[in-house]
Design an enzyme around this catalytic site. Structure first.
Site, PDB file in Angstrom:
ATOM      1  N   HIS A  51      -0.891   0.865   2.518  1.00 28.56           N
ATOM      2  CA  HIS A  51      -0.443  -0.283   2.966  1.00 28.56           C
ATOM      3  C   HIS A  51      -1.340  -0.772   4.097  1.00 28.56           C
ATOM      4  CE1 HIS A  51       0.938   2.327   5.919  1.00 28.56           C
ATOM      5  NE2 HIS A  51       1.075   1.428   6.709  1.00 28.56           N
ATOM      6  N   HIS A 139      -6.512  -3.242   7.016  1.00 22.89           N
ATOM      7  CA  HIS A 139      -7.081  -2.132   6.650  1.00 22.89           C
ATOM      8  C   HIS A 139      -6.144  -0.972   5.940  1.00 22.89           C
ATOM      9  CE1 HIS A 139      -5.683  -0.979  10.704  1.00 22.89           C
ATOM     10  NE2 HIS A 139      -5.465   0.253  10.213  1.00 22.89           N
TER      11      HIS A 139
END
EC number: 3.1.4.58
Length: 186
Positions: A51, A139
């Site tokens: 995620h 990220h």
């Protein structure tokens, strides 16, 4: 002053966006390849837990009902369209721990920045203190390892984000539970 086991954090809460199934599979394949190429010892994070964190709300002893309720109320006020995400490089983030996060990251786009900022403003207005970085860098953490990997460009991994979620992480158990989801509607 109490220092009982019941006061120790057991859970953390955060808002996240998830890659679609194709992007998650590509990210998982990238992690597997990097483990071999860089002789990394750490296990890769499973595809279902990959995620991008939008906002970290903190670690708690249990899930505080008031924080969860205020977070859900704030999130329900977000009215933004779907957002495209592109991750095009790998790198180890620096940190204080021996095991550093190896991530696949990308540049923040205006629509993604708007989602992060709008949600952050709504959460702060709801009285939730956020632990924000000065600059949001989208990220996905692949794994945590002692070996540092230098920044390197990769074939871009892209997807369209159609929802964001409030997630409960059970600390030390490598378990995530999505508590609620909100759509991004065109």
């Amino acid at each position: 002053m109490t220092d009982s086991a019941s006061d120790r954090p057991t859970d953390s809460l955060f808002f996240a966006i998830y890659p679609d199934a194709v992007a998650a599979a590509r990210i998982a394949e990238l992690a597997a390849r990097l483990r071999i190429e860089h002789t990394l010892k750490a296990r890769a994070i499973p595809a279902d837990r990959l995620h991008v964190t939008l906002h970290y709300l903190g670690a708690f002893a249990g899930v505080p009902a008031d924080v969860a309720a205020h977070a859900c109320a704030a999130a329900s006020r977000i009215a933004l369209p779907p957002v495209d995400v592109t991750l095009d490089r790998i790198e180890s983030f620096s940190g204080r721990r021996a095991r550093r996060p190896l991530v696949v990251s990308g540049d923040v786009t205006e629509p993604l920045d708007a989602l992060e900022r709008t949600l952050g403003t709504a959460l702060e207005a709801a009285g939730i203190a956020l632990k924000r970085h000065p600059r949001f860098t989208p990220h996905v953490t692949l794994l945590y390892d002692e070996h540092r990997v230098a920044r390197e460009r990769i074939e871009p991994i892209a997807w369209t984000v159609r929802e964001f979620a409030l997630v409960r992480s059970r600390l030390g158990k490598s378990q995530h539970e999505v508590l609620a989801r909100w759509p991004l509607v065109p």
